[in-house]
Design an enzyme around this catalytic site. Sequence first.
Site, short mmCIF file in Angstrom:
data_model
loop_
_atom_site.label_atom_id
_atom_site.label_comp_id
_atom_site.label_asym_id
_atom_site.label_seq_id
_atom_site.Cartn_x
_atom_site.Cartn_y
_atom_site.Cartn_z
N LYS A 118 41.82 32.78 36.42
CA LYS A 118 40.46 33.07 35.95
C LYS A 118 40.02 32.07 34.89
O LYS A 118 38.87 31.66 34.85
CB LYS A 118 40.36 34.51 35.42
CG LYS A 118 40.43 35.49 36.57
CD LYS A 118 40.06 36.90 36.19
CE LYS A 118 39.98 37.73 37.47
NZ LYS A 118 40.37 39.11 37.31
N LYS A 200 44.43 38.59 50.13
CA LYS A 200 44.32 40.05 50.23
C LYS A 200 42.87 40.52 50.23
O LYS A 200 42.00 39.87 49.64
CB LYS A 200 45.12 40.74 49.11
CG LYS A 200 44.46 40.82 47.77
CD LYS A 200 45.15 41.84 46.86
CE LYS A 200 44.26 42.12 45.68
NZ LYS A 200 44.69 43.18 44.81
N LYS A 203 37.62 43.71 46.67
CA LYS A 203 36.23 44.16 46.48
C LYS A 203 35.39 43.09 45.78
O LYS A 203 34.17 43.21 45.73
CB LYS A 203 36.21 45.46 45.69
CG LYS A 203 36.90 45.38 44.33
CD LYS A 203 37.14 46.79 43.77
CE LYS A 203 38.05 46.72 42.55
NZ LYS A 203 38.76 47.95 42.29
P1 AMP Z 1 42.32 46.68 41.98
O1 AMP Z 1 41.34 46.77 43.09
O2 AMP Z 1 42.70 45.27 41.67
O3 AMP Z 1 41.93 47.49 40.75
O4 AMP Z 1 43.64 47.34 42.55
C1 AMP Z 1 43.94 48.70 42.44
C2 AMP Z 1 45.16 49.03 43.27
O5 AMP Z 1 44.89 48.83 44.67
C3 AMP Z 1 46.38 48.16 42.94
O6 AMP Z 1 47.56 48.93 42.99
C4 AMP Z 1 46.35 47.14 44.03
O7 AMP Z 1 47.59 46.56 44.28
C5 AMP Z 1 45.84 47.94 45.23
N1 AMP Z 1 45.17 47.04 46.17
C6 AMP Z 1 44.01 46.38 45.97
N2 AMP Z 1 43.69 45.62 47.05
C7 AMP Z 1 44.69 45.82 47.96
C8 AMP Z 1 44.95 45.31 49.29
N3 AMP Z 1 44.12 44.46 49.88
N4 AMP Z 1 46.06 45.73 49.93
C9 AMP Z 1 46.91 46.60 49.32
N5 AMP Z 1 46.73 47.09 48.09
C10 AMP Z 1 45.64 46.72 47.40
#
Ligand code: AMP
Length: 335
Positions: A118, A200, A203
């Site tokens: 970042k 991955k 959002k």
């Molecule tokens: P975040 O969206 O970064 O706040 O992630 C919240 C949780 O969702 C974390 O435990 C991430 O590892 C999981 N997560 C987010 N995106 C993915 C994805 N594409 N595949 C699997 N787990 C995800």
Amino acid sequence: MESNIEQKKVIFSGIKPSGDLTLGNYLGAIKNWVSLQNEYDCYYCVVDLHAITVKQKPADLRKRTLEVLAIYIASGIDPEKNTLFIQSHVPAHSEASWLLTCNSYMGELSRMTQYKDKSQKMGESIGAGLFNYPVLMAADILLYNSDLVPVGKDQIQHLELARDIATRFNNTYSPTFTIPEGYVPKEGAKIMDLQDPSKKMSKSEENPNCYILIMDSPEVIKKKISRAVTDSIGIINYSDDQPGVKNLINIICAIKGISPQEVVSSYEGKGYADLKRDVADIIIEELTPVQERVKKLLSDKKYLEEIYRSGAQKASFAANKTLRKMQKKIGLIPK
Ligand code: AMP
Ligand code: TRP
């Protein structure tokens, strides 16, 4: 004799309400949390203080915070069995974060990959909150003496840092924190970007065709899956040479709880169009009841309020106990 509840191991995890949640969040995080809730004493948090490390529109943040909470419940996390709460409602997180900041090094924080990525993009204007982010995450985890932290692979480095900070604190003062272990869900739970299956599903991607949102309508899900990038091989294999197809198979596995081999053998002689149609149907079948429950929950703000208030009360009790220990050991005078 001590009751069973006291002997259960503790789990802490959280999701930032910084964007609409994706199928990745659902399959990689929330669905696993549901399956852990009977065995562990779970704290599932909506980490709004982490979300504000990047600019948020206040009205959107408020809306999303409640929506994430509703999604937790709608996905099957039982608010009676688990502690569901909003991070900013437990001030101990911010306080512990400062105490831990004073026990952390610039060096270790600047080595965090997420921060490095970042700061490369944003240069001097990168927010100081993004630099300190992993210390707040350490505070989240350590306040509850968590044994296990279910996270995606991208968060392992932050978890390692939490372990380092905890070990250092324990050595400098005296044993205070449990050293947490990471819990990375098994293969199949890392859901990839539908347009670029080498990264991955996230959002924060600009093109909505890259991700499926938990709240996407059936029509949108069908459209996005039909546009998912595959390859020109034309045969359904579970292989790194076919990352797009592999991702679609993984989605089926994560929802159905079956192995990639089972999926592959059921598609012998079939094509990508068949696979895509089925993947879309399976996602819709999984998400439709969740969406209905989310909508119902969001129309009953009083109920959600009860949940997050009693959650904050339970969480505060545990967190304040640890915070007081930290303050005392550091040399702050108890009030
Ligand atoms: P975040 O969206 O970064 O706040 O992630 C919240 C949780 O969702 C974390 O435990 C991430 O590892 C999981 N997560 C987010 N995106 C993915 C994805 N594409 N595949 C699997 N787990 C995800
Ligand atoms: N940093 C995590 C993420 O981006 C969210 C998070 C904040 C978290 N505090 C946590 C996850 C504590 C597990 C435990 O996904």
